[in-house]
Every structure is written in C-alpha cells, then in structure tokens.
Design a protein around this motif. Sequence first.
Motif, mmCIF file in Angstrom:
data_model
loop_
_atom_site.group_PDB
_atom_site.id
_atom_site.type_symbol
_atom_site.label_atom_id
_atom_site.label_comp_id
_atom_site.label_asym_id
_atom_site.label_seq_id
_atom_site.Cartn_x
_atom_site.Cartn_y
_atom_site.Cartn_z
ATOM 1 N N CYS A 11 27.578 101.169 75.112
ATOM 2 C CA CYS A 11 28.362 100.621 76.219
ATOM 3 C C CYS A 11 29.387 99.618 75.666
ATOM 4 O O CYS A 11 29.029 98.701 74.920
ATOM 5 N N CYS A 14 28.435 95.914 77.352
ATOM 6 C CA CYS A 14 27.233 95.117 77.054
ATOM 7 C C CYS A 14 26.490 95.553 75.798
ATOM 8 O O CYS A 14 25.525 94.906 75.395
ATOM 9 N N GLN A 16 24.652 98.275 75.348
ATOM 10 C CA GLN A 16 23.497 99.154 75.590
ATOM 11 C C GLN A 16 23.703 100.467 74.841
ATOM 12 O O GLN A 16 24.790 101.047 74.888
ATOM 13 N N CYS A 28 24.515 97.552 82.855
ATOM 14 C CA CYS A 28 25.577 96.763 83.493
ATOM 15 C C CYS A 28 26.456 97.557 84.441
ATOM 16 O O CYS A 28 27.321 96.980 85.107
HETATM 17 ZN ZN LIG Z 1 26.561 98.164 79.729
#
Ligand SMILES: [Zn+2]
Length: 105
Positions: A11, A14, A16, A28
């Motif tokens: 991501c 964030c 991830q 997120c």
């Molecule tokens: Zn994220």
Amino acid sequence: MNAAELAVVVCCECGQVAFPPPVLCPACGARNWASEPAGPGIAEQLTELRRVAGAGLEQPVRLAAVRLRRGPALVARAAPGVEAGGTVRVGVDPDDGALVAEVAP
Ligand SMILES: [Zn+2]
C-alpha cells in the motif's frame, strides 16, 4: 525451474503488504498499490494431493502452506527438497502459472 519471483503489493499510503492484490487496502482503505518482490518465506506445512474432484492425477502433487516474511500466506506447489519449517522462495511457473515454492538458496 525458471520461475519468475512472485510479486506482492504494498500500500502506497500505509505500507500494508498483501497477496493477492485486494481492491482496497484492508488497513487504510487506499487504492494505490506498488508491486514488489515477495521475498522469502517459511514452508509452515506440507501435504500431498493424490486426487482432485473430477480428474485423476498422474502423480501426487506436494503442496506447501507458505508464510512470507512480509506477512501474507499462500499455498504453492512444493518443489523437491522443500520441507516443513524450511525457508523457501515462491515463484510463478512459466508453463502453467502455478505458484511454486523452492528451497531458498
Ligand atoms: Zn494502506
């Protein structure tokens, strides 16, 4: 095997890590992903498939449940030499597109 290394998505908002790529980040809600090499993982469990629904198998297929160090878990065909607890690299077989776990060098 000349399998290309599996890619995971990260991501952009964030960090991830996910596989397979989801539409929205589960952490997120963002939609922007960058593709990165999956990196090594651990073959947590192995099993042997002797038959599948609607078709026979010419020879048994060993499958590995792999947990990538970066987080995601997946199931891949286990190459010879892969043992439970061993470190593996996951690639994509160019012939049939299947995920393949090989002993990490
Ligand atoms: Zn994220």
